[in-house]
Design a protein around this motif. Structure first.
Motif, mmCIF file in Angstrom:
data_model
loop_
_atom_site.group_PDB
_atom_site.id
_atom_site.type_symbol
_atom_site.label_atom_id
_atom_site.label_comp_id
_atom_site.label_asym_id
_atom_site.label_seq_id
_atom_site.Cartn_x
_atom_site.Cartn_y
_atom_site.Cartn_z
ATOM 1 N N LEU A 231 0.824 -1.292 0.001
ATOM 2 C CA LEU A 231 -0.096 0.103 0.028
ATOM 3 C C LEU A 231 0.804 1.122 -0.004
ATOM 4 O O LEU A 231 1.852 1.433 0.811
ATOM 5 N N ALA A 232 0.635 2.213 -0.737
ATOM 6 C CA ALA A 232 1.513 3.413 -1.001
ATOM 7 C C ALA A 232 1.505 4.103 0.480
ATOM 8 O O ALA A 232 2.633 4.452 0.912
ATOM 9 N N LYS A 233 0.327 4.593 0.958
ATOM 10 C CA LYS A 233 0.368 5.173 2.341
ATOM 11 C C LYS A 233 0.199 3.744 3.292
ATOM 12 O O LYS A 233 -0.978 3.614 4.010
ATOM 13 N N GLY A 234 1.163 3.178 3.205
ATOM 14 C CA GLY A 234 1.237 1.928 4.193
ATOM 15 C C GLY A 234 1.268 2.181 5.846
ATOM 16 O O GLY A 234 0.736 1.506 6.437
ATOM 17 N N ARG A 235 1.416 3.359 5.835
ATOM 18 C CA ARG A 235 1.033 3.686 7.489
ATOM 19 C C ARG A 235 -0.363 3.437 7.883
ATOM 20 O O ARG A 235 -0.760 3.211 9.015
ATOM 21 N N LEU A 236 -1.271 3.540 6.755
ATOM 22 C CA LEU A 236 -2.647 3.280 7.285
ATOM 23 C C LEU A 236 -2.939 2.079 7.995
ATOM 24 O O LEU A 236 -3.590 1.726 8.731
ATOM 25 N N LEU A 237 -2.067 1.124 7.651
ATOM 26 C CA LEU A 237 -2.054 -0.262 8.310
ATOM 27 C C LEU A 237 -1.505 -0.549 9.378
ATOM 28 O O LEU A 237 -1.900 -1.064 10.521
ATOM 29 N N GLY A 238 -0.305 0.289 9.719
ATOM 30 C CA GLY A 238 0.221 0.301 11.013
ATOM 31 C C GLY A 238 -0.504 1.083 11.903
ATOM 32 O O GLY A 238 -0.638 0.562 13.089
ATOM 33 N N VAL A 239 -0.900 2.337 11.504
ATOM 34 C CA VAL A 239 -1.665 3.019 12.505
ATOM 35 C C VAL A 239 -3.038 2.185 13.023
ATOM 36 O O VAL A 239 -3.270 2.132 14.291
ATOM 37 N N GLN A 240 -3.626 1.455 12.115
ATOM 38 C CA GLN A 240 -4.925 0.639 12.507
ATOM 39 C C GLN A 240 -4.314 -0.665 13.522
ATOM 40 O O GLN A 240 -5.084 -0.789 14.463
ATOM 41 N N PHE A 241 -3.298 -1.322 13.081
ATOM 42 C CA PHE A 241 -2.990 -2.403 13.836
ATOM 43 C C PHE A 241 -2.297 -2.076 15.350
ATOM 44 O O PHE A 241 -2.767 -2.540 16.247
ATOM 45 N N ASP A 242 -1.852 -0.858 15.133
ATOM 46 C CA ASP A 242 -1.156 -0.296 16.633
ATOM 47 C C ASP A 242 -2.204 0.050 17.129
ATOM 48 O O ASP A 242 -2.324 -0.391 18.648
#
Lengths: 343, 343, 343, 343
Positions: A231-242
Motif C-alpha cells: 500500500l502506498a500510504k502503508g502507514r494506514l495499516l500500521g496505524v490501525q493495527f497499532d
C-alpha cells in the motif's frame, strides 16, 4: 433490518478511526516503512514471543494468502487444505493463478489432522505428481470450528515429519483465540507463518502476516510489490493495527462477537434448531425449514450456506464487534415466530 | 522377462521407422510447416469429417494438454475433470502452473457424466469462485473404461447447455475407438478439441491436437512456441502421423492391443481374479493377493496401481502394439502357478 | 536449390539414426530413467569434469531454457540477457510466461560483459524493482559471435561478485567450442548450468541440460514434468546423445560446419561483401544489395536477418553438419554472378 | 523539514475523511456492490461521457495495472510501453509475473508516439515472437510530461490501425488533465481502458479503472478477486471517490499541485537550474550539482532520480494537494543559498 450477514462490513472501531483521523496529515515514509508499521510489528512480535519474526501488513486476506504461498513455494510444490478452505472455494483460484495446485482434503469439520496430512503426503510420490509442501489451515475455519493449542502442536509435529510448512489463515484469529484457548504465542510457536485478520475485527481493512520461519523471510517485500500488495500510504495499516492491538482491544472485540454468537446458539438450541457444525466462534450455521429461511429474508440479512435435502436450508449468521445483544434477542424472537407458523 | 508395464516404451512401428529413415536427409521447412505435417493434418481433417479443423502436432501428452488448456481459457476459468484424470494426478500440476484450477470430480469409473457437469456448474457461482469452462475427459480413461458415441453426444449436449468446452485427451484414442465403437468423426462431431495419441500406439512420440471449434484456433501456434512445444524438425511428427494413419494402421495396432487385453482379461476371469474396473481397452487392472503380486515381479514388469485392504494389490497390465499372443499366455501361466501356490 | 537456411532442418547423422534403429524395439524404463540416458549423462559428466553435475535431456531449446529458468528463480528474480538473445526475441515470451522479467541489454555483438552485468545490477535496487539473478548467455550468440574461455571466466567472476547464476544456452555449443577454443570443461568450470545442443548438430532433436550448481539440482525432474518436458520414450534422447558424443563425433560435425562457414566468409570477403558481425562460427551475416538478396531467393534458401538503410539487406547463411563444400562454392558462384549484374 | 518527496504520502482531503467518518458504521453490501460505489461509478461514467463503461475500484496502481493487463490479454500477447514506464521499472515485474512480456521502447520524454507503436508492431512477426496487443501509456508520465488530446487521438488512430488496445495509467490523471488541456471525456473517447488515480490526489487510497471497450468488460470482477484485488469493505473506495469527484474537487486539488509546481519551476529557472524534462505537471526534475543535492537533504525530503555525469544529480520534487505556497518559496530560498555557496 437485522444484520447477521458477515463480519467484514462493520466499520472501523472508534479507536481505530480516531487514530486514522489523528494521523491523517502526518507525512511519513511510504510503503509500510513508517514508524506506525514498525510499532505495530513490534507489538506483534512481542505478543507472539517471536522477536525475529518478519511482520508485513497487507490489505486483504486473499491477497495475503496468495502472496505468501507464491513467495514460499517452488513451482511444483503444492498446498494441502481442507476442501472447505477459503483458498479452495472462495478465492477464484488465486493460488492456482500463481501456479500452485491445492490438494483438497474432504473433512467433516473443516479441520486438517495429522492423519489427513500423512495420507496426502503418502499419496504423492515421484516427479509425475506435485509435491505437497505447505499445509494451509484457517482458524477459525469456514465452518466456525476452532483448533486448540494441542491440535496446532500435533499439526506442527506432523508437518516436521513430512517436510511441510504450516500456514494459518487467521482472518478470524481473534475469534479463534477466544474460542479455542489459544493466544498469539500459540501461533508463533507452531506455525511457519500466519495472519492476524483485522478486516473482520475492528479495522477498515488489513491483515498482518507474521513469518516466523527464517527461511521464508528473504525477498518477501519484493513478492508483495510484484503482487500489487504494498500500500502506498502503508502507514494506514500500521496505524490501525497499532490502535487495535493496544490494551487488548483486538481480543476483547473478538470475545464480544463470540459471546453473542454463543447466546445465539443457545437460543437456537432452545428453539430446537439443529446446527451444521459445532461452532464455538462467531459464525453459527443453523438448519432451518426452507420456508423459515425464505421468510426470514424480509427481516434479517444473512447468507445461505447450503441447500439441504428434505426441504431444509443451512444458513449462516455472523456476529461482529458491532453486533448488539438486542440484535441477537430480536433475531431469536423473529425465528421463534417463523418456526411457530411453520410447525 | 515379460513386459506388461506400459504402452509407451514400445518403439516405433516398422512402417513409421522406415518413413523416418527414408526422409531423414530431406531438408524441409521447419517448425511443422512442412509438407509431411500438411499431409498428416489433411488426413486427420478428412478422417474426422472436419475440413476446417486446425491440426497441430506436439511431442507429448502433458505438453498437449497443458498448451491447449492455457491457450483456450481466460485466467479465472477452470477445468472440470474426473479426479482420476491424468491432468489431476500425473502431470505435476501442469495445468495449475499455467494458472488454472482443476475441479476434481470423484467418479466410480473415471468417466464424466452430464450430471456431474451440471452439479459442478451449479456449485460455482459468482466472482469469488472460479468459473468452470472446459470439461476434460480422457478416452480411454485412466481406468481403462471407454466412452461410447452416445455418451460423447450426451456430454456435448450438457456442455452446450452449460457453456463449457469439451476437450478429449486421446492419448489412447485408438484403443478407445476400437473398444467403444467410436471413430475419428465421433470426436470431430462432439469435441471442441481432442488429441490423437501416437506415443502409445506405434510412434516414437507425438500427439495430434485437433481444434474443431473455430473460436479456439487463433493464436495457437504462438501459444505452442511460448510453451516450448514447437519441434524444430517438425516434420518428424508429420512423417510419423502420415505413416501411421496410412491404410488404417493406427486403428489396427490399437485393435491388436485391445484383443490381447481381452484375451488376458478372459484368462484372469477364468482364474477367478477380480478386476478393479470393467475395462474393454488395453489396460487391465486385476486385484491379486499381495504375495502373488510380489512374486510376479521376478518374472514380469508391471505397475502397482493401488494397495488395497485385506492383503490385496491392484496391479496394472498394459498391452501394446508389440505385445505378442504368447506373452499373454505366458503371463497367465505364471499367474496360474503363483495363485496355486498361494491358495 | 541450395540450402543455407538453418542448421536444424538437417536430419540425424547416420550414426545417430543407426543407433535409434538398432535400439527401436528394446523395452526400457521410461521418462529418461533408462541405461542410455544414464550412459550419455555419464559421458557428459566426464567430458565436463563435473562428476556431481545433474544432466537432464530435453527435446528442444526453448523448452530447456524455459524449464531451467522457471526452476532456478524465485518469482521476483529476473534474467539479464543481451537484447538480441534468443529468449528475448524468438521464444514468444516463454520466460515471461513463467513469470520472470528479462532485462534486455543492448550490445554491439550479442555478448554480455562483466561491465554490462555490473551496470544492470547497479540499476536494480529495492523491492519496487525486479532483482537480477541469472545471467543468460548464448554461445555461439545469435550473431555468430563466440565467447572465449577468458571471457567465460570473467563473466563467472562478475556473477560471483553480483550474486548471479551464469547460464549458457548452448544450442550451438559444438560450433562455439570449435570456434572459440573452449571445451566441455570450460562450461563445467564457469557456468552454474548450460545446455549442449543436439538439434542443430546431428540429432533428430535433443538438448542436454547440465546443472553444475548443486543448489539448483533438487526438484528439477518435477519442474520438467510440470512443463511437459519429460519425453515418455526418454531413451530416444539418451541413445542419440550417447551416439553423437561417442568418439568425438559431436565436435567433428561442428568443426565441419565451422570450416565451411569460414570458407564462405573468405569467399564473401573476396567478393567485397561486408559482414554484419565478425562471426567465426557457422552463421554468416553478409550485407547484400536488396536486388541481390531478392534475386538470390530463386536459387538458395536463406533467411533475411534485417532490412538496412541504403537499399541493403543483411541475410543469414547457416552451414550445418550436412553442408557440402560444393554447396559453398556454388553459393559463392551464384553471388558472384548476381553482384556482377548489380554493379 | 520541507517535503517534496512524493504525492502519495499526503493524507486524505478533509472532505474525503469526513465522508469516511460519516459512513463508518453503515452496513452495506460488501465487495464494491454498495450504493457508494454505484454512485461514484455513475459520476465517472457521466464525466467520461461513456454511459456503458464498466467502472471498478481498486486499492492501488500496481494492482490496477496488473489486474487489467492480466484480464485483457491472451498468454502470448505483449504490452508496448516507454522504457521509463512505471510497469517497466517500478512494479517488480508484476506484469511479467502474470505471464506477459513488456516491450520496452526508449523515448526521450517518456511518451509513446504512433511512430514508436508502428515500429514495435513491424518488428514483431510470426509465432516465434510475442504479439504486441496493448499500448500502455501513463499520463502524466514518469518524467512529468503530458499527452494532449491530439496526441491521445493520434495514438488511438495508430492503435486501431495496428490492432492494439490503448490503456492509460492515470495515477496522476488529475495533474495530466489540468496540465494538458484534457478532460475525463478525452480518455473515454480515446482509450479502451484507463485509471483515475486517487492515491496521489486526495484519497487515502484508490484507483478507479474505467473499461470503455465492451469486449474487455466480461469476467473482470472474477479477475479482480483472483488477484486479491476486491476490497471486503469495498464501499471505502466508493465513498472516497464519490467525495473527491463531487463539485470538481478532484480537479481543483490537481490544479493546485500543478500551480505550485509551475511556481517552483519558474523559481528554478530564475536560479539557472536546468531541468531534465519539460514538465508542466506536479513533478519537477532539476539537475543540481552533487554538493547541492547532498546538502539539500538536511532541509528537504526529496528523491534522487538519477546520478549524471559531470558531478550532477537529477532530483525529483513533487507537489501535492497539501503543498503550501510557502513551502515552495522556502525550498527556492534554501536552494538559492546552497547554489550560492557552491558557485
Amino acid at each position: 433490518m437485522l444484520n447477521f450477514r458477515n463480519d467484514y462490513s462493520a466499520g472501523a472501531h472508534p479507536a481505530v478511526l480516531e487514530a486514522l483521523c489523528r494521523t491523517n496529515m502526518e507525512l511519513t515514509a511510504g510503503y509500510g516503512t513508517d514508524p506506525y508499521c514498525q510499532a505495530a510489528a513490534d507489538q506483534i512480535r512481542s505478543l507472539c514471543g517471536q522477536p525475529e519474526a518478519a511482520v508485513h501488513f497487507l490489505v486483504g486476506g486473499t491477497q495475503a494468502n496468495k502472496t505468501a504461498i507464491a513467495a514460499f513455494l517452488r513451482p511444483y510444490e503444492a498446498v494441502v487444505a481442507a476442501s472447505t478452505a477459503h483458498i479452495c472455494v472462495h478465492e477464484t483460484g488465486a493460488v492456482e493463478q500463481d501456479g500452485h495446485k491445492i490438494i483438497h482434503l474432504p473433512t467433516p469439520d473443516g479441520k486438517l489432522t495429522p492423519e489427513l496430512l500423512r495420507a496426502a503426503a503418502a499419496a504423492h510420490t515421484g516427479e509425475h505428481m506435485v509435491a505437497p509442501r505447505l499445509a494451509y489451515i484457517s482458524n477459525t475455519t469456514e465452518l466456525g470450528t476452532v483448533y486448540s493449542r494441542e491440535e496446532l502442536r500435533a499439526l506442527r509435529t506432523a508437518c516436521d515429519e513430512l517436510g511441510l510448512y504450516l500456514y494459518c489463515d487467521g482472518a478470524r484469529l481473534g475469534s479463534a483465540m477466544d474460542a479455542g484457548g489459544t493466544d498469539f504465542a500459540s501461533y508463533g510457536e507452531t506455525c511457519d507463518a500466519f495472519t492476524i485478520g483485522g478486516t473482520k475485527n475492528g479495522l477498515l481493512f488489513g491483515e498482518a502476516l507474521v513469518i516466523v520461519q527464517p527461511g521464508l523471510q528473504p525477498g518477501f517485500r519484493h513478492c508483495m510489490k510484484q503482487q500489487g500488495a504494498i500500500l502506498a500510504k502503508g502507514r494506514l495499516l500500521g496505524v490501525q493495527f497499532d490502535a487495535i492491538l493496544h490494551g487488548g482491544l483486538y481480543l476483547s472485540l473478538a470475545a464480544h462477537a463470540n459471546a453473542l454468537a454463543r447466546q445465539l446458539t443457545a437460543g437456537l438450541e432452545a428453539l430446537g434448531v439443529p446446527l451444521l457444525a459445532d461452532s464455538p466462534s462467531n459464525q453459527v450455521f443453523p438448519i432451518l425449514p426452507d420456508g423459515v429461511a425464505a421468510a426470514l429474508e424480509a427481516q434479517c440479512a444473512f447468507e445461505v450456506q447450503e441447500r439441504l435435502e428434505g426441504g431444509r436450508t443451512c444458513v449462516r449468521f455472523v456476529t461482529a464487534w458491532d453486533t448488539q445483544e438486542g440484535d441477537v434477542e430480536a433475531l431469536l424472537s423473529v425465528l421463534r415466530g417463523l418456526l411457530g407458523q411453520c410447525s
